[in-house]
Design a protein around this motif. Structure first.
Motif, PDB file in Angstrom:
ATOM      1  N   PRO A 307       0.807  -1.231   0.000  1.00 28.78           N
ATOM      2  CA  PRO A 307       0.000   0.000   0.000  1.00 28.78           C
ATOM      3  C   PRO A 307       0.834   1.273   0.000  1.00 28.78           C
ATOM      4  O   PRO A 307       0.296   2.354  -0.227  1.00 28.78           O
ATOM      5  CB  PRO A 307      -0.832  -0.104   1.288  1.00 28.78           C
ATOM      6  CG  PRO A 307      -0.181  -1.133   2.112  1.00 28.78           C
ATOM      7  CD  PRO A 307       0.594  -2.031   1.227  1.00 28.78           C
ATOM      8  N   GLN A 316     -12.192   0.043  -2.416  1.00 24.91           N
ATOM      9  CA  GLN A 316     -11.694   0.465  -1.114  1.00 24.91           C
ATOM     10  C   GLN A 316     -11.645   1.982  -1.019  1.00 24.91           C
ATOM     11  O   GLN A 316     -11.954   2.554   0.026  1.00 24.91           O
ATOM     12  CB  GLN A 316     -10.267  -0.076  -0.901  1.00 24.91           C
ATOM     13  CG  GLN A 316     -10.172  -1.562  -0.699  1.00 24.91           C
ATOM     14  CD  GLN A 316     -10.807  -1.987   0.590  1.00 24.91           C
ATOM     15  OE1 GLN A 316     -10.609  -1.340   1.622  1.00 24.91           O
ATOM     16  NE2 GLN A 316     -11.591  -3.027   0.555  1.00 24.91           N
ATOM     17  N   TYR A 318     -13.421   4.338  -2.461  1.00 26.47           N
ATOM     18  CA  TYR A 318     -14.685   5.063  -2.344  1.00 26.47           C
ATOM     19  C   TYR A 318     -15.462   4.687  -1.105  1.00 26.47           C
ATOM     20  O   TYR A 318     -16.368   5.414  -0.697  1.00 26.47           O
ATOM     21  CB  TYR A 318     -15.552   4.809  -3.582  1.00 26.47           C
ATOM     22  CG  TYR A 318     -15.000   5.444  -4.831  1.00 26.47           C
ATOM     23  CD1 TYR A 318     -15.020   4.775  -6.045  1.00 26.47           C
ATOM     24  CD2 TYR A 318     -14.448   6.723  -4.811  1.00 26.47           C
ATOM     25  CE1 TYR A 318     -14.509   5.351  -7.191  1.00 26.47           C
ATOM     26  CE2 TYR A 318     -13.932   7.305  -5.946  1.00 26.47           C
ATOM     27  CZ  TYR A 318     -13.968   6.618  -7.140  1.00 26.47           C
ATOM     28  OH  TYR A 318     -13.466   7.187  -8.269  1.00 26.47           O
ATOM     29  N   ASN A 319     -15.169   3.541  -0.520  1.00 28.26           N
ATOM     30  CA  ASN A 319     -16.017   3.068   0.559  1.00 28.26           C
ATOM     31  C   ASN A 319     -15.352   2.996   1.920  1.00 28.26           C
ATOM     32  O   ASN A 319     -16.003   2.660   2.891  1.00 28.26           O
ATOM     33  CB  ASN A 319     -16.574   1.679   0.212  1.00 28.26           C
ATOM     34  CG  ASN A 319     -17.502   1.769  -0.974  1.00 28.26           C
ATOM     35  OD1 ASN A 319     -18.387   2.601  -0.993  1.00 28.26           O
ATOM     36  ND2 ASN A 319     -17.269   0.935  -1.958  1.00 28.26           N
ATOM     37  N   SER A 320     -14.056   3.259   2.018  1.00 27.37           N
ATOM     38  CA  SER A 320     -13.449   3.233   3.341  1.00 27.37           C
ATOM     39  C   SER A 320     -12.498   4.400   3.470  1.00 27.37           C
ATOM     40  O   SER A 320     -11.861   4.808   2.504  1.00 27.37           O
ATOM     41  CB  SER A 320     -12.681   1.926   3.574  1.00 27.37           C
ATOM     42  OG  SER A 320     -11.458   1.947   2.871  1.00 27.37           O
ATOM     43  N   ILE A 321     -12.411   4.929   4.668  1.00 23.22           N
ATOM     44  CA  ILE A 321     -11.536   6.075   4.900  1.00 23.22           C
ATOM     45  C   ILE A 321     -10.079   5.676   4.718  1.00 23.22           C
ATOM     46  O   ILE A 321      -9.266   6.449   4.208  1.00 23.22           O
ATOM     47  CB  ILE A 321     -11.815   6.706   6.283  1.00 23.22           C
ATOM     48  CG1 ILE A 321     -10.897   7.905   6.541  1.00 23.22           C
ATOM     49  CG2 ILE A 321     -11.632   5.702   7.396  1.00 23.22           C
ATOM     50  CD1 ILE A 321     -11.165   9.085   5.672  1.00 23.22           C
ATOM     51  N   GLU A 322      -9.773   4.423   5.091  1.00 17.76           N
ATOM     52  CA  GLU A 322      -8.387   3.980   4.963  1.00 17.76           C
ATOM     53  C   GLU A 322      -7.965   3.964   3.501  1.00 17.76           C
ATOM     54  O   GLU A 322      -6.873   4.412   3.135  1.00 17.76           O
ATOM     55  CB  GLU A 322      -8.208   2.578   5.562  1.00 17.76           C
ATOM     56  CG  GLU A 322      -8.290   2.516   7.077  1.00 17.76           C
ATOM     57  CD  GLU A 322      -9.716   2.348   7.574  1.00 17.76           C
ATOM     58  OE1 GLU A 322     -10.652   2.534   6.770  1.00 17.76           O
ATOM     59  OE2 GLU A 322      -9.896   2.030   8.749  1.00 17.76           O
ATOM     60  N   GLY A 323      -8.855   3.400   2.648  1.00 20.66           N
ATOM     61  CA  GLY A 323      -8.536   3.351   1.232  1.00 20.66           C
ATOM     62  C   GLY A 323      -8.389   4.743   0.656  1.00 20.66           C
ATOM     63  O   GLY A 323      -7.488   5.036  -0.130  1.00 20.66           O
ATOM     64  N   LEU A 324      -9.287   5.641   1.073  1.00 20.05           N
ATOM     65  CA  LEU A 324      -9.240   6.999   0.555  1.00 20.05           C
ATOM     66  C   LEU A 324      -7.971   7.701   0.990  1.00 20.05           C
ATOM     67  O   LEU A 324      -7.316   8.383   0.188  1.00 20.05           O
ATOM     68  CB  LEU A 324     -10.460   7.793   1.034  1.00 20.05           C
ATOM     69  CG  LEU A 324     -10.519   9.218   0.499  1.00 20.05           C
ATOM     70  CD1 LEU A 324     -10.648   9.219  -1.001  1.00 20.05           C
ATOM     71  CD2 LEU A 324     -11.672   9.977   1.104  1.00 20.05           C
ATOM     72  N   MET A 325      -7.599   7.554   2.254  1.00 22.82           N
ATOM     73  CA  MET A 325      -6.388   8.220   2.738  1.00 22.82           C
ATOM     74  C   MET A 325      -5.173   7.691   2.008  1.00 22.82           C
ATOM     75  O   MET A 325      -4.277   8.466   1.623  1.00 22.82           O
ATOM     76  CB  MET A 325      -6.224   7.993   4.247  1.00 22.82           C
ATOM     77  CG  MET A 325      -7.250   8.739   5.059  1.00 22.82           C
ATOM     78  SD  MET A 325      -6.782   8.923   6.781  1.00 22.82           S
ATOM     79  CE  MET A 325      -6.644   7.240   7.282  1.00 22.82           C
ATOM     80  N   ASN A 326      -5.152   6.369   1.816  1.00 24.84           N
ATOM     81  CA  ASN A 326      -4.038   5.745   1.108  1.00 24.84           C
ATOM     82  C   ASN A 326      -3.908   6.336  -0.303  1.00 24.84           C
ATOM     83  O   ASN A 326      -2.854   6.797  -0.721  1.00 24.84           O
ATOM     84  CB  ASN A 326      -4.292   4.236   1.043  1.00 24.84           C
ATOM     85  CG  ASN A 326      -3.071   3.471   0.591  1.00 24.84           C
ATOM     86  OD1 ASN A 326      -2.071   4.052   0.201  1.00 24.84           O
ATOM     87  ND2 ASN A 326      -3.161   2.162   0.637  1.00 24.84           N
ATOM     88  N   PHE A 328      -5.198   9.085  -1.452  1.00 28.50           N
ATOM     89  CA  PHE A 328      -4.950  10.518  -1.375  1.00 28.50           C
ATOM     90  C   PHE A 328      -3.473  10.817  -1.192  1.00 28.50           C
ATOM     91  O   PHE A 328      -2.869  11.606  -1.924  1.00 28.50           O
ATOM     92  CB  PHE A 328      -5.747  11.075  -0.188  1.00 28.50           C
ATOM     93  CG  PHE A 328      -5.833  12.563  -0.163  1.00 28.50           C
ATOM     94  CD1 PHE A 328      -4.833  13.331   0.407  1.00 28.50           C
ATOM     95  CD2 PHE A 328      -6.928  13.205  -0.701  1.00 28.50           C
ATOM     96  CE1 PHE A 328      -4.926  14.705   0.441  1.00 28.50           C
ATOM     97  CE2 PHE A 328      -7.025  14.580  -0.675  1.00 28.50           C
ATOM     98  CZ  PHE A 328      -6.027  15.333  -0.096  1.00 28.50           C
ATOM     99  N   LYS A 329      -2.870  10.157  -0.196  1.00 32.51           N
ATOM    100  CA  LYS A 329      -1.473  10.465   0.095  1.00 32.51           C
ATOM    101  C   LYS A 329      -0.570  10.019  -1.048  1.00 32.51           C
ATOM    102  O   LYS A 329       0.400  10.688  -1.377  1.00 32.51           O
ATOM    103  CB  LYS A 329      -1.041   9.771   1.388  1.00 32.51           C
ATOM    104  CG  LYS A 329      -1.642  10.378   2.626  1.00 32.51           C
ATOM    105  CD  LYS A 329      -1.238  11.798   2.835  1.00 32.51           C
ATOM    106  CE  LYS A 329      -0.142  11.953   3.853  1.00 32.51           C
ATOM    107  NZ  LYS A 329       0.105  13.348   4.200  1.00 32.51           N
ATOM    108  N   LEU A 330      -0.901   8.877  -1.665  1.00 32.93           N
ATOM    109  CA  LEU A 330      -0.044   8.414  -2.759  1.00 32.93           C
ATOM    110  C   LEU A 330      -0.115   9.361  -3.941  1.00 32.93           C
ATOM    111  O   LEU A 330       0.880   9.613  -4.616  1.00 32.93           O
ATOM    112  CB  LEU A 330      -0.440   7.002  -3.203  1.00 32.93           C
ATOM    113  CG  LEU A 330       0.091   5.865  -2.332  1.00 32.93           C
ATOM    114  CD1 LEU A 330      -0.446   4.542  -2.816  1.00 32.93           C
ATOM    115  CD2 LEU A 330       1.610   5.846  -2.336  1.00 32.93           C
TER     116      LEU A 330
END
Lengths: 409, 577
Positions: A307, A316, A318-326, A328-330
């Motif tokens: 990741p 992931q 669109y549906n989880s904050i973890e996926g979005l943060m990942n 976003f930061k990448l």
């Protein structure tokens, strides 16, 4: 600018024979906008009639500050710039660049990804050689070759478009993998393209290889010896045509090239005809590699699943904050590459295409320098055409495959 | 009373630290960053987030580093597998109900959750249910918005309002799963330091109304500066993009403002880009003020000054407590070296750039000028009302025929004192200012000056601390820094000044003014230095026993930064990190 050269009139009486006859050299600009100057390059020629007495090659008309732009872009943002380096074989540039970043990250991509990268590299090599020979032949008035090879090139461009949506602006690879997997039906379409292209190459070879005009204009023209080629820093087909057997795919192997059965093509004459022959045979070898690779391609993921490097699945994101943060930061910061420097070379269509990247721990390269094979080739252009005829410049220049995007970045 | 320092090991590294310090603080002072949400160096410790758990040898369960004091011989692991798993777990729990808001959240790019997820999380969510919905974008007060869904209940904001401002507007209501931050019934978050809760919030729950949706933070350039609002001289960070300021944040300076900033200073930077900025130099010809270029205006002024000097007329200089030391000092030099015998004074604005007149016993001071001490130290005058009145009488009586006004307008600042009349009677009135005001209309020459955000310079705060500020961007319109305008004027009247930068002017100033001796921009550093103590750059201010490891006052070695003084690093840090 005029230069006075001493000469003697051949048919005069004794009294006049001792007087020198002044001759002026003619300075002519060939380029930057010239039908035979592929890309933009200007050759300042000093001609004595048809003989080239001096040649000065001026480049820089296509400098777009690739290296400077890389300093302010994330590693992924640099990828579209790499497409535009050697723009007739964009996928090789993509592959070379991410291989270097992955070397810095010390990761290896999954086998399926490696096979796909080899497949697209060889496809790009074929499109590049087709374009080179097509253009060179057209300038020698063999217009049919141009049309046949451009049509053959279309078979591969359609495939490339199928894979990544674009013919030139491919941006197909990503750090740690590819942007997406091969489409359905790819193997079938590729095999058809291979078969069709084989036929076209046979046909064109028959048209042109033993053609009196083509042969006379290219055999013995622009001879470059092995020592000269090495001293210019040549690599790729031009070096191999001069007798030096060096191919990055065999000598500094990467991806799955060691697993494929293929030969390095060389000739010894070092003239334009030899460079033409090398490219024709290299295309045949590339087709052979493509057949093997597409049969051997394994199933599996097409990117590493780390990741910190690969984007998460959209479900992931669109549906989880973890996926979005990942995600976003990448995207915003880029893939963080630990500090260090690395050089990675691939065999580009014109020779050793290397990327030298200095990383500083952030998501943007500190420095990204492409070692362009075309730059070394251009070095050898002026010495090769000096002493030849004006009309020899055309096949020599065409056989060197000068791609402005790569030479000037 | 000081206990002997303690020797301990963190991650195998030998560390000596003062007794009584927590593991987290000790690690922080040694550049080992333990992730945390609820801990804040200037707020009481609560230990409710559990993110700072570390492995202490000999203790079976993980301990929270923020609340565990260090002991002799302690061995702490902050990066082993147990700790990593614990951090992942804490993150996972905190993120269960966290809204998927990154694209619309201001905190993105400087968010603790984002940063910690990339460093310590990197797991796939296992939560497949609906997240709890709460109030979003709730107005808490004139400056602050609350998004209850994004809150991680670290309670930093609650502790700020209860312990720092002691106003107690915020509290946690309900318990367990339903707990959320809220205002006490009937209250609003309107204390004069409300903007600080936005700084302390590690996530995007508390947001500044002023900054909301204005810019993504990674586009902003950070510049170290000093608030020009009052004589406290709070250290600030100006976030700008192009030639516009987007927000102002406090910088940590334990001797000046800790890590806090008052709302008046935080939200009042509009004057920098206001429409009343003087756009171009002006000179009066045939009775009318017209826009001219700098050379024309300067030549007009220099000619007039030379003529007046030859005729023996007195020209006075009225500077300002708003001007940086460099400007005020060059003004004084001009008066002494060229306008011989001309009186100099400086004025103090009543409300300054913030337009506020409030003061308290925390940060905001009644003197709304950032450089009163500086103007006095360089010898511009006394700044008192009597002194100014004396100057006005000299002008009115005709003994002073010319006046150079710098950064000060007596017509607005000293109303009802017939300054208007006095100024109009002058043979030469030159106004050097950033924003238009009534004195400009009466002037013969108007020169536009830069504000604090567009120049380098120094201010001296009420404690006598000399502090540097850096330009965030270049001058707007045709403005020039005050020192530069005065230098060019000095050159034109034959003084041979060739200062190439504010730093050089400061160097000359430091050589001439005793209380600034041995000061340079370099040794002023990020935190400034007290007047008179310029020789020993490594001393922090006396009084407080600050732990030796604290990097206060340029004691610790400054790491070499790639971007020089103006910008920190690639990382976006909160002000206290």
């Amino acid at each position: 600018m005029l230069e006075i050269v001493e000469n003697r009139r051949p048919d005069t009486s004794d009294t006049e024979a001792s007087e020198p006859l002044p001759i002026e050299l003619m300075t002519v600009q060939m380029g930057p906008a010239h039908p035979a100057m592929h890309g933009v390059v200007r050759i300042e020629l000093k001609l004595d009639g048809e003989n080239v007495v001096d040649a000065d090659v001026h480049i820089g008309y296509m400098h777009r500050a690739f290296e400077k732009m890389s300093e302010i872009s994330t590693y992924t943002q640099v990828l579209p710039y790499t497409d535009r380096l050697n723009y007739v074989s964009p996928l090789i540039n993509n592959v070379g660049y991410v291989q270097c970043v992955e070397k810095l990250l010390e990761i290896e991509v999954p086998p399926r990804c490696q096979y796909i990268r080899v497949i697209v590299s060889e496809m790009s090599r074929i499109t590049d050689h087709l374009t080179c020979i097509a253009a060179m032949s057209m300038e020698l008035a063999a217009f049919t070759v141009f049309l046949y090879f451009i049509k053959a090139r279309e078979y591969f461009y359609e495939l490339v478009e199928d894979i990544c949506g674009a013919r030139l602006t491919t941006t197909y690879t990503r750090v740690g993998g590819l942007s997406h997997d091969l489409p359905d039906g790819f193997a079938r379409k590729l095999k058809k393209a291979i078969a069709d292209t084989r036929d076209v190459i046979e046909e064109v070879e028959g048209l042109v290889a033993k053609n009196r005009i083509f042969y006379d204009r290219t055999r013995g023209v622009g001879i470059v010896s092995a020592e000269q080629a090495l001293s210019y820093g040549w690599t790729g087909p031009c070096l191999r045509a001069s007798g030096v057997s060096y191919d990055v795919r065999r000598d500094v192997p990467y991806l799955v090239y060691p697993k494929l059965d293929w030969q390095v093509i060389t000739r010894t004459e070092g003239d334009t005809y030899a460079r033409f022959e090398v490219r024709i045979d290299e295309m045949r070898q590339s087709l052979k590699m493509l057949e093997q690779a597409v049969d051997d391609i394994p199933e599996g993921p097409f990117r590493v699943s780390d990741p910190r490097i690969s984007l998460p699945d959209k479900s992931q994101v669109y549906n989880s904050i973890e996926g979005l943060m990942n995600h976003f930061k990448l995207i915003i910061e880029g893939v963080r590459v630990p500090p260090g420097e690395a050089y990675f070379a691939v065999e580009g269509a014109n020779g050793e295409l290397g990327f030298y990247i200095v990383a500083d721990g952030s998501g943007k390269p500190y420095r990204c320098r492409p070692r362009s094979p075309g730059f070394a080739l251009t070095q050898g252009l002026a010495p090769t055409i000096k002493g030849g005829m004006l009309s020899d410049i055309v096949p020599v220049f065409g056989s060197l495959n000068y791609i402005a995007g790569e030479v000037e970045r | 009373m000081a206990a002997p320092p303690v020797k301990l090991k963190i991650n195998g590294q030998e560390i000596t630290a003062p007794a009584g310090s927590s593991i987290l603080e000790t690690a922080r002072q040694n550049n080992i960053l333990v992730p945390h949400f609820c801990y804040h160096p200037h707020l009481p410790v609560v230990g409710n987030c559990r993110m700072c758990q570390v492995d202490v040898e000999g203790i079976p369960k993980l301990q929270i580093a923020c609340a565990t004091p260090i002991r002799e011989g302690m061995a702490v692991q902050t990066e082993n597998d147990r700790v990593k798993k614990a951090r992942q777990g804490v993150l996972e729990f905190l993120l269960i109900n966290h809204p998927v808001d990154c694209p619309v959240c201001d905190q993105a790019g400087e968010c603790s959750l984002q940063d910690y997820y990339m460093k310590h999380g990197l797991y796939q969510s296992r939560f497949s249910f609906r997240k709890v919905k709460r109030e979003k974008a709730q107005e808490l007060g004139p400056h602050v918005l609350l998004d209850q869904e994004r809150c991680v209940l670290c309670t930093r904001c609650v502790r700020f309002t209860s312990d720092v401002t002691k106003t107690g507007e915020l509290a946690v209501e309900q318990r367990g799963f339903h707990a959320q931050i809220t205002l006490f019934p009937g209250r609003t978050l309107d204390n004069p330091y409300s903007g600080n809760v936005v700084d302390v919030c590690p996530v995007g729950a508390l947001l500044s109304k002023d900054f909301r949706f204005q810019s993504r933070v990674w586009f902003l350039k950070e510049s170290k500066s000093i608030c020009p609002g009052c004589s406290r001289g709070c250290n600030i960070r100006v976030d700008s993009r192009g030639q516009q300021i987007y927000r102002i944040l406090p910088r940590e300076n334990l001797d000046v403002n800790k890590v806090w900033l008052c709302d008046d200073g935080r939200f009042n930077f509009a004057f920098v880009g206001a429409p009343d900025r003087i756009v171009s130099p002006q000179a009066r010809s045939e009775g009318k003020l017209t826009d001219v270029t700098w050379p024309i205006a300067m030549v007009a002024m220099a000619d007039r000054l030379r003529a007046m000097a030859e005729a023996g007329s007195t020209v006075a200089v009225l500077g300002s407590a708003q001007s940086p030391c460099e400007t005020s000092w060059l003004a004084k030099r001009l008066a002494v070296d060229f306008l011989r015998g001309g009186p100099t004074e400086f004025g103090r604005s009543l409300r300054g750039t913030t337009g506020s007149d409030r003061s308290d016993d925390f940060l905001e001071e009644p003197d709304k000028n950032p450089n009163t001490r500086g103007a006095a130290e360089v010898g511009l005058g006394q700044g008192s009302d009597e002194a100014l009145e004396g100057l006005r009488q000299k002008i009115a009586s005709g003994s002073v025929r010319g006046l150079i006004l710098i950064d000060f307008d007596p017509i607005t600042e000293l109303p009802g004192q017939a300054w208007d009349e006095a100024l109009r009677g002058l043979e030469l009135l030159a106004v050097l200012k950033s924003n238009t005001s009534p004195a400009c209309a009466a002037a013969h020459v108007v020169l536009p000056l830069t504000t604090f955000a567009e120049q380098d310079g120094t201010f001296v705060n009420s404690d006598g601390r000399v502090q540097r500020f850096a330009a965030a961007f270049g001058p707007v319109h045709t403005a020039r820094p005050g020192w530069q305008a005065l230098r060019d004027l000095g050159k034109m009247v034959g003084l041979g000044w060739s200062y190439a930068s504010a730093e050089e002017v400061f160097g000359a100033l430091a050589r001439e003014v005793a209380s600034f001796s041995a000061m340079t921009y370099k040794n002023l550093g990020d935190l400034g230095q007290p007047l008179g103590g310029g020789s020993s750059a490594s001393e922090s201010t006396g009084g407080e026993t600050v732990p030796a490891a604290a990097g206060n006052g340029a004691g610790a070695a400054e790491p070499v930064r790639a971007f020089g003084w103006r910008q920190w690093s690639w990382e976006r840090k909160r002000p206290w990190e």
